[in-house]
Design an enzyme around this catalytic site. Structure first.
Site, short mmCIF file in Angstrom:
data_model
loop_
_atom_site.label_atom_id
_atom_site.label_comp_id
_atom_site.label_asym_id
_atom_site.label_seq_id
_atom_site.Cartn_x
_atom_site.Cartn_y
_atom_site.Cartn_z
N HIS A 35 27.97 5.82 -26.98
CA HIS A 35 26.55 6.84 -26.40
C HIS A 35 26.57 8.11 -27.36
O HIS A 35 27.37 8.51 -28.36
CB HIS A 35 25.83 6.71 -25.73
CG HIS A 35 26.82 8.04 -24.61
ND1 HIS A 35 27.42 8.93 -24.77
CD2 HIS A 35 27.94 6.62 -24.07
CE1 HIS A 35 27.66 9.21 -24.17
NE2 HIS A 35 28.18 8.32 -23.53
N HIS A 72 24.69 2.89 -17.44
CA HIS A 72 23.64 3.08 -16.41
C HIS A 72 23.71 2.43 -14.82
O HIS A 72 22.53 1.80 -14.61
CB HIS A 72 22.55 2.77 -17.28
CG HIS A 72 21.96 3.62 -18.21
ND1 HIS A 72 21.13 3.40 -19.13
CD2 HIS A 72 22.10 4.95 -18.06
CE1 HIS A 72 20.89 4.63 -20.05
NE2 HIS A 72 22.07 5.18 -19.91
N GLU A 129 29.93 15.75 -19.23
CA GLU A 129 28.60 16.35 -19.22
C GLU A 129 28.23 17.71 -18.39
O GLU A 129 27.31 17.88 -17.69
CB GLU A 129 27.10 15.78 -18.67
CG GLU A 129 25.73 15.79 -18.95
CD GLU A 129 24.68 14.37 -18.89
OE1 GLU A 129 25.07 13.80 -18.85
OE2 GLU A 129 23.84 14.36 -19.39
N HIS A 162 14.89 13.19 -20.83
CA HIS A 162 15.19 13.08 -22.39
C HIS A 162 14.18 13.60 -22.72
O HIS A 162 12.98 12.88 -22.90
CB HIS A 162 15.54 11.60 -22.96
CG HIS A 162 16.54 11.03 -21.63
ND1 HIS A 162 16.67 9.45 -21.66
CD2 HIS A 162 17.77 11.53 -22.13
CE1 HIS A 162 18.07 9.14 -20.78
NE2 HIS A 162 19.11 10.08 -21.30
N TYR A 194 35.38 4.95 -22.43
CA TYR A 194 35.14 3.86 -21.98
C TYR A 194 35.43 2.65 -22.13
O TYR A 194 35.44 2.27 -23.14
CB TYR A 194 33.50 3.51 -21.92
CG TYR A 194 32.42 4.46 -21.47
CD1 TYR A 194 31.86 5.29 -20.25
CD2 TYR A 194 31.99 4.86 -22.91
CE1 TYR A 194 31.55 6.21 -20.39
CE2 TYR A 194 30.83 6.54 -22.45
CZ TYR A 194 30.83 6.88 -21.10
OH TYR A 194 30.08 7.75 -20.94
N GLU A 217 27.38 15.93 -23.74
CA GLU A 217 27.98 14.29 -22.93
C GLU A 217 28.64 13.88 -23.72
O GLU A 217 28.70 12.85 -23.32
CB GLU A 217 27.14 14.10 -21.83
CG GLU A 217 25.46 13.60 -22.63
CD GLU A 217 24.59 12.46 -22.09
OE1 GLU A 217 24.98 11.82 -21.51
OE2 GLU A 217 23.29 13.51 -22.03
N ASP A 235 0.75 -1.06 -0.26
CA ASP A 235 -0.02 -0.20 0.40
C ASP A 235 1.41 1.27 0.06
O ASP A 235 0.31 2.60 0.61
CB ASP A 235 -0.98 -0.44 1.16
CG ASP A 235 -0.21 -0.41 2.64
OD1 ASP A 235 0.76 -0.54 2.51
OD2 ASP A 235 -1.06 0.41 3.35
N HIS A 283 21.38 14.67 -25.95
CA HIS A 283 19.61 14.80 -25.64
C HIS A 283 18.85 16.42 -25.74
O HIS A 283 19.47 16.91 -24.54
CB HIS A 283 19.52 13.65 -25.45
CG HIS A 283 19.53 13.94 -23.48
ND1 HIS A 283 18.78 14.67 -22.81
CD2 HIS A 283 20.81 12.97 -23.24
CE1 HIS A 283 18.94 14.18 -21.34
NE2 HIS A 283 20.67 13.41 -21.76
N ASP A 336 26.77 10.96 -12.54
CA ASP A 336 25.90 11.36 -13.39
C ASP A 336 24.39 11.54 -12.90
O ASP A 336 24.10 10.59 -12.67
CB ASP A 336 25.65 10.35 -14.48
CG ASP A 336 25.14 10.63 -15.83
OD1 ASP A 336 23.67 11.96 -15.64
OD2 ASP A 336 24.43 10.39 -16.38
N ASP A 374 20.74 17.60 -15.70
CA ASP A 374 22.01 16.23 -16.17
C ASP A 374 22.67 16.82 -16.16
O ASP A 374 23.43 17.10 -16.85
CB ASP A 374 20.89 15.76 -16.69
CG ASP A 374 21.72 15.21 -18.38
OD1 ASP A 374 22.37 14.15 -16.83
OD2 ASP A 374 21.35 14.02 -18.83
N ARG A 389 33.13 10.36 -17.91
CA ARG A 389 31.84 11.56 -19.38
C ARG A 389 32.08 12.31 -18.50
O ARG A 389 32.21 12.87 -17.22
CB ARG A 389 30.55 10.57 -18.83
CG ARG A 389 29.41 11.45 -20.10
CD ARG A 389 27.96 10.33 -19.64
NE ARG A 389 27.52 9.65 -18.79
CZ ARG A 389 27.30 8.78 -19.11
NH1 ARG A 389 27.88 7.87 -18.95
NH2 ARG A 389 26.96 8.62 -17.69
N1 GLY Z 1 21.61 10.57 -17.25
C1 GLY Z 1 20.56 10.44 -18.78
C2 GLY Z 1 21.87 11.24 -19.05
O1 GLY Z 1 22.78 11.36 -19.51
O2 GLY Z 1 20.90 10.57 -20.41
MN MN Z 2 22.06 13.19 -20.14
MN MN Z 3 23.64 12.34 -17.22
#
Ligand code: GLY
Ligand code: MN
Ligand code: MN
Length: 434
Positions: free
Chosen positions: A347, A240, A405, A358, A385, A381, A36, A351, A257, A268, A403
């Protein structure tokens, strides 16, 4: 956000819809976490963009030109007992007085009232496919109206994808939205700085996550805009990674991140820094390449450039760097063309960013990359890796995941880096960590 801004958005959407149209937008349902207990409630972004109404169990209806009022809100009624247990409700009066509804009806009456509102409207603007249950209701209301149809009453003949219109609006941020996003970016930058200043070898990843969340919460941003990634050493090579459960080792990097959500707008940021405060020579060599790619990509963010230009700039710098490190062999243009960098950079460079991390908005228009315009916000970003066990890769590079970003606003003259307060160069990071 100023209530006038929500009203202006509704007006603009209704102008795009034209007369004889009706838009129907349900907010998000509450979702069970376990037994619940619900997840913390978050309204649907499209619904909130047009209403600013924070409660669950609500449906907004827009009817351009309706004499009794164009904005109708179905919501929960006041209920002293329920409010004692679960919290305050705006009720029908609050919907009208505080949220600008011209008409407000109990959500429990929607099945009786909605078919009547569809009468004599030619087009229904609705986003199909988000909720099978609500899709079914819309069809039922239409069928009810058809069954009752008598001479002179028309049922709508056309369905129009509402998200197509709304998401193009959401792509261009207003001054009010930019002010909120700037604040979310600043809070998030302070959280990353705090993480750098707190981090010591032997701490657990979740302890650093706690520092980040502490900063968000204490500045009024109650929730992250996505699950925080706090990834030490080789975990940084898992894009992720969210377990955040390992111990941070002396000599490793830490990739974070994480971004806060403020008034339903996301920040972000990713920063990568040495757990012990000093980059090793190998770490700094890779770091400087990613940092240079980040700067080169940001330089491409300006009106008139297209969506993919920042990505292309990042890929050129990363590939050149990988050749210099000996991780790729060959000529840069051919390696770029063959996408050889994808082994270490799998990647894309960013975005759209807004109410959703996103965010909505098309990346291509008529098959071509979208041209950047003032008011758009995107992330930049790039990363590299190199996981442990990478075949044919010298040991010293292995276990490095980096990374960098930032959140970048397109302005009339170029860009504004909303996240500029988060330390970024290797020197700046080491200075913050001493
Ligand atoms: N944190 C998600 C991205 O960087 O796209
Ligand atoms: Mn991002
Ligand atoms: Mn991110």
């Amino acid at each position: 956000m100023n209530p006038k801004e929500f009203a202006a958005r509704r007006k603009r959407l209704m102008h795009l819809m034209g007369a004889e149209a009706i838009a129907i937008l349900p907010t998000a349902p509450e979702r069970t976490r376990n037994r619940d207990v619900d997840h913390p409630y978050r309204p649907d972004s499209d619904f909130y963009y047009l209403t600013g109404f924070p409660e669950p169990e609500a449906v907004a209806v827009l009817m351009p030109g309706r004499p009794q009022g164009e904005f109708i809100l179905f919501c929960r009624e006041r209920d002293p007992l329920m409010e004692t247990w679960h919290g305050r409700r705006a009720g029908l009066d609050g919907a009208r007085e505080r949220h600008g509804a011209d008409d407000a009806f109990p959500i429990s009456d929607i099945d009786e009232i909605l078919p009547g509102l569809l009468e004599n409207r030619a087009r229904v603007f609705y986003t199909m496919g988000l909720s099978a249950e609500f899709d079914r209701k819309v069809v039922e209301w239409l069928n009810r109206l058809r069954q009752q149809s008598r001479a002179g009453i028309h049922t709508p003949g056309e369905f129009v994808a509402l998200d197509h219109y709304l998401h193009d609006m959401r792509l261009y941020k207003s001054r009010g939205e930019i002010a909120v996003m700037r604040k979310a970016a600043q809070i998030t930058a302070r959280a990353h700085r705090r993480a750098m200043q707190t981090c010591r070898p032997g701490m657990a990843e979740f302890q650093i996550e706690a520092e980040i969340l502490h900063q968000f919460m204490s500045e009024g941003a109650r929730s992250p805009s996505y699950p925080s990634i706090v990834a030490g050493g080789d975990n940084g090579c898992i894009l992720h990674y969210t377990e955040n459960s390992d111990v941070l080792n002396d000599g490793d990097l830490l990739l974070i991140d994480a971004g806060c959500e403020l008034e339903c707008y996301a920040a972000d940021i990713t920063r990568t820094f040495p757990v012990n405060g000093r980059f090793s020579a190998a770490q700094r060599a890779v770091y400087d390449i990613v940092h240079e790619a980040n700067l080169a990509a940001i330089e491409e963010v300006k009106p008139g450039n297209h969506w993919n230009q920042p990505h292309e700039a990042a890929v050129r710098v990363l590939t050149t760097g990988l050749v210099k490190l000996g991780l790729l062999k060959g000529r840069v243009p051919k390696l770029v063309k063959d996408e050889a960098y994808k082994r270490f950079y799998m990647h894309r460079t960013g975005h759209w960013l807004g109410m959703d991390v996103h965010d909505v908005g098309d990346y291509k228009v008529g098959g071509e990359w979208r041209v950047l315009e003032p008011g758009m916000v995107l992330t930049i970003e790039p990363g590299l890796y190199i996981p442990l066990g990478s075949k044919g890769v010298a040991k010293k590079w292995q276990g490095i995941g980096i990374r960098v970003e930032d959140d970048v606003l397109v302005t009339a003259s170029g860009h504004e880096v909303l996240t500029r307060d988060a330390p970024k160069s290797a020197d700046d990071i080491e200075a913050v960590m001493t």
